[in-house]
Design an enzyme around this catalytic site. Structure first.
Site, PDB file in Angstrom:
ATOM      1  N   PRO A  48       0.838  -1.212   0.000  1.00  0.00           N
ATOM      2  CA  PRO A  48       0.000   0.000   0.000  1.00  0.00           C
ATOM      3  C   PRO A  48       0.870   1.258   0.000  1.00  0.00           C
ATOM      4  O   PRO A  48       1.535   1.564   0.986  1.00  0.00           O
ATOM      5  CB  PRO A  48      -0.805  -0.127   1.291  1.00  0.00           C
ATOM      6  CG  PRO A  48       0.032  -1.008   2.169  1.00  0.00           C
ATOM      7  CD  PRO A  48       0.771  -1.937   1.279  1.00  0.00           C
ATOM      8  N   ASP A  61       5.841   2.216   1.941  1.00  0.00           N
ATOM      9  CA  ASP A  61       4.987   1.067   2.205  1.00  0.00           C
ATOM     10  C   ASP A  61       4.309   1.291   3.551  1.00  0.00           C
ATOM     11  O   ASP A  61       4.961   1.241   4.599  1.00  0.00           O
ATOM     12  CB  ASP A  61       5.850  -0.209   2.227  1.00  0.00           C
ATOM     13  CG  ASP A  61       5.023  -1.480   2.365  1.00  0.00           C
ATOM     14  OD1 ASP A  61       3.852  -1.392   2.803  1.00  0.00           O
ATOM     15  OD2 ASP A  61       5.550  -2.560   2.054  1.00  0.00           O
ATOM     16  N   HIS A  62       2.978   1.530   3.510  1.00  0.00           N
ATOM     17  CA  HIS A  62       2.271   1.898   4.736  1.00  0.00           C
ATOM     18  C   HIS A  62       2.160   0.741   5.718  1.00  0.00           C
ATOM     19  O   HIS A  62       1.780   0.930   6.890  1.00  0.00           O
ATOM     20  CB  HIS A  62       0.871   2.416   4.396  1.00  0.00           C
ATOM     21  CG  HIS A  62       0.393   3.484   5.334  1.00  0.00           C
ATOM     22  ND1 HIS A  62       0.689   3.503   6.683  1.00  0.00           N
ATOM     23  CD2 HIS A  62      -0.374   4.593   5.123  1.00  0.00           C
ATOM     24  CE1 HIS A  62       0.133   4.558   7.246  1.00  0.00           C
ATOM     25  NE2 HIS A  62      -0.523   5.236   6.327  1.00  0.00           N
ATOM     26  N   ARG A  63       2.497  -0.475   5.276  1.00  0.00           N
ATOM     27  CA  ARG A  63       2.549  -1.590   6.222  1.00  0.00           C
ATOM     28  C   ARG A  63       3.749  -1.459   7.159  1.00  0.00           C
ATOM     29  O   ARG A  63       3.745  -1.991   8.270  1.00  0.00           O
ATOM     30  CB  ARG A  63       2.651  -2.919   5.469  1.00  0.00           C
ATOM     31  CG  ARG A  63       1.481  -3.243   4.560  1.00  0.00           C
ATOM     32  CD  ARG A  63       1.764  -4.496   3.744  1.00  0.00           C
ATOM     33  NE  ARG A  63       2.944  -4.343   2.901  1.00  0.00           N
ATOM     34  CZ  ARG A  63       3.432  -5.309   2.117  1.00  0.00           C
ATOM     35  NH1 ARG A  63       2.834  -6.501   2.093  1.00  0.00           N
ATOM     36  NH2 ARG A  63       4.504  -5.095   1.376  1.00  0.00           N
TER      37      ARG A  63
END
Length: 453
Positions: free
Chosen positions: A247, A425-427
């Site tokens: 994401p 990467d929003h993770r």
């Protein structure tokens, strides 16, 4: 006399296929062990394959431009048994397997591994071993490296008509690109409109030819189909994987980079940096390394493991630099960039850029990157939303640096302004981490003296 067959090896990057770019030998040539036989193009780089045999070249089993599976036979070499060099995979003239031993290139440490057990040739486009254009180039003594010859073929440039500018009289990449662009401009000037033109004059080497309107234009000439392979194939697969698995979130900020430009000017004038290329990218690289140390999660990676997902935080920076090359986008990286001085980093950036432009970036140079910089400013772009490289959690884009009105101490003044953008990467990285990292990068560009801390 024994005839041995050399098959396409896996050059150490999990290779499944490669394109034959150019043969360096012809039937009847005498070769020694480790003489370069052929140049191939893999999904990541151009690679020269050395001969594992000594002897006389027999047949070239694959033409230039063809794509070959790993393990497929590509050339035969006849040799005396006593003179034959080490072989990884070979066959005798009776079809019996030859004695196998590791094949290595002495002196450079290159090892050809994983030759496979067989394969077939998948013909994409067939060309004769020597084209008529190449015969003309040879007759006038054109000197150019194989990647430059391939670039000329791709651009439709006759090397015999290009003025060389290389120090040894060789045609360089810039010579080919310049010649191609000049020819394109000339055609555009000579052709006012598509619909109204009854004749079109196209410059031809040594003469001029006109094409009368009575000659119909083939319907398929209105479109061109380009096979997706090599770097483009690898890039498209990686970008789709990244875009649809991680994401992405992008943040950006405008920066007054006037002091960065002043520092670049001073470094260029310094005797200590006289023999290396200095640009704002050098300061940007130091800024990213510095900021990654303060926010380690941007230098991390999301890993899907059997026991559950993990976040792998790296305490080192293998700094990737996105490079536009004639073969497509490459992202080589500078290993352990955090340990380099300013001068060492400048030298590494220069070497990385030159190697990429010449098509000599190795697979190892593109592996194990931890964070990437894409310098879109060289194309005149202000900002963008770059896609993260697979295996990384962040990529930073540096926009063009140009003079703009900027408020300083309540007054509007002309300043050197740029935009720094970053996709994450929003993770792995939360909003506060992204913001702190981009703010840190911006603070270095605004005041490079912070690097002295």
């Amino acid at each position: 006399m024994t005839t041995q067959t050399f098959v396409l090896p896996d050059v150490g990057e999990g290779l499944t296929e490669a394109e034959i770019v150019s043969w360096h030998v012809a039937p009847g040539d005498t070769v020694a062990v480790n003489d370069v036989l052929v140049e191939i193009e893999t999904a990541k780089s151009l690679v020269e394959l050395p001969s594992p045999f000594a002897g006389t070249v027999g047949d070239l089993l694959v033409g230039e431009g063809e794509t070959v599976n790993v393990g497929a036979p590509i050339i035969t070499i006849a040799s005396d048994a006593a003179a034959a060099g080490p072989a990884t995979v070979g066959q005798s003239e009776h079809g019996e397997p030859a004695e196998a031993a590791p094949a290595s290139a002495e002196g450079d440490g290159a090892v050809l591994v994983g030759y496979g057990t067989g394969g077939e040739v998948k013909s994409r486009r067939r060309k004769p071993a020597v084209t008529s254009q190449e015969r003309v180039e040879a007759s006038v003594g054109v000197v150019a490296k194989p990647p430059i010859r391939k670039l000329a073929r791709d651009l439709g440039v006759d090397l015999a008509s290009v003025a060389p500018s290389g120090p040894a009289g060789e045609v360089t990449r810039d010579d080919v690109v310049r010649h191609a662009s000049q020819a394109s401009v000339f055609r555009n000037i000579e052709t006012p409109e598509w619909g109204d033109v009854r004749e079109e004059t196209i410059p031809v080497a040594g003469a001029a030819a006109s094409v009368p309107s009575a000659t119909p234009v083939p319907e398929d000439a209105r479109e061109e189909t380009i096979a997706v392979k090599g770097v483009r194939k690898a890039t498209s697969s990686a970008m789709v994987q990244s875009a649809y698995s991680a994401p992405h979130v992008t943040v950006w900020t405008d920066v007054d980079a006037s002091r960065t430009m002043e520092l670049v000017k001073r470094l260029k004038a310094s005797p200590d940096f006289a023999d290396v290329k200095i640009s704002p990218l050098l300061i940007m690289a130091r800024a990213v390394i510095w900021a990654a140390r303060r926010t380690p999660m941007v230098n991390a990676a999301w890993v899907d493991a059997e026991g559950g997902a993990e976040i792998r935080v790296r305490r080192y920076v293998n700094l990737g630099i996105a490079a536009a090359t004639p073969r497509g986008l490459l992202v080589p990286n500078i290993k352990d960039a955090q340990d380099l001085s300013m001068r060492e980093l400048a030298r590494a950036l220069e070497k990385l850029t030159l190697t990429a432009r010449e098509g000599r970036t190795t697979p190892a140079d593109q592996q194990q990157g931890t964070i990437t910089i894409t310098n879109i400013g060289v194309f005149g772009m202000d900002a963008g939303t770059p896609i993260i490289n697979p295996g990384e959690a962040g990529i930073v884009a540096l926009g063009t640096i140009r003079q703009k009105p900027w408020v300083v101490d309540g007054e509007v003044r002309p300043r050197w302004v740029t935009t720094v953008a970053g996709s994450f990467d929003h993770r792995v990285v939360d909003g506060d981490g992204m913001s702190r990292f981009i703010a840190d990068v911006a603070s270095i560009l605004e005041e490079p003296a912070l690097l002295l801390d």
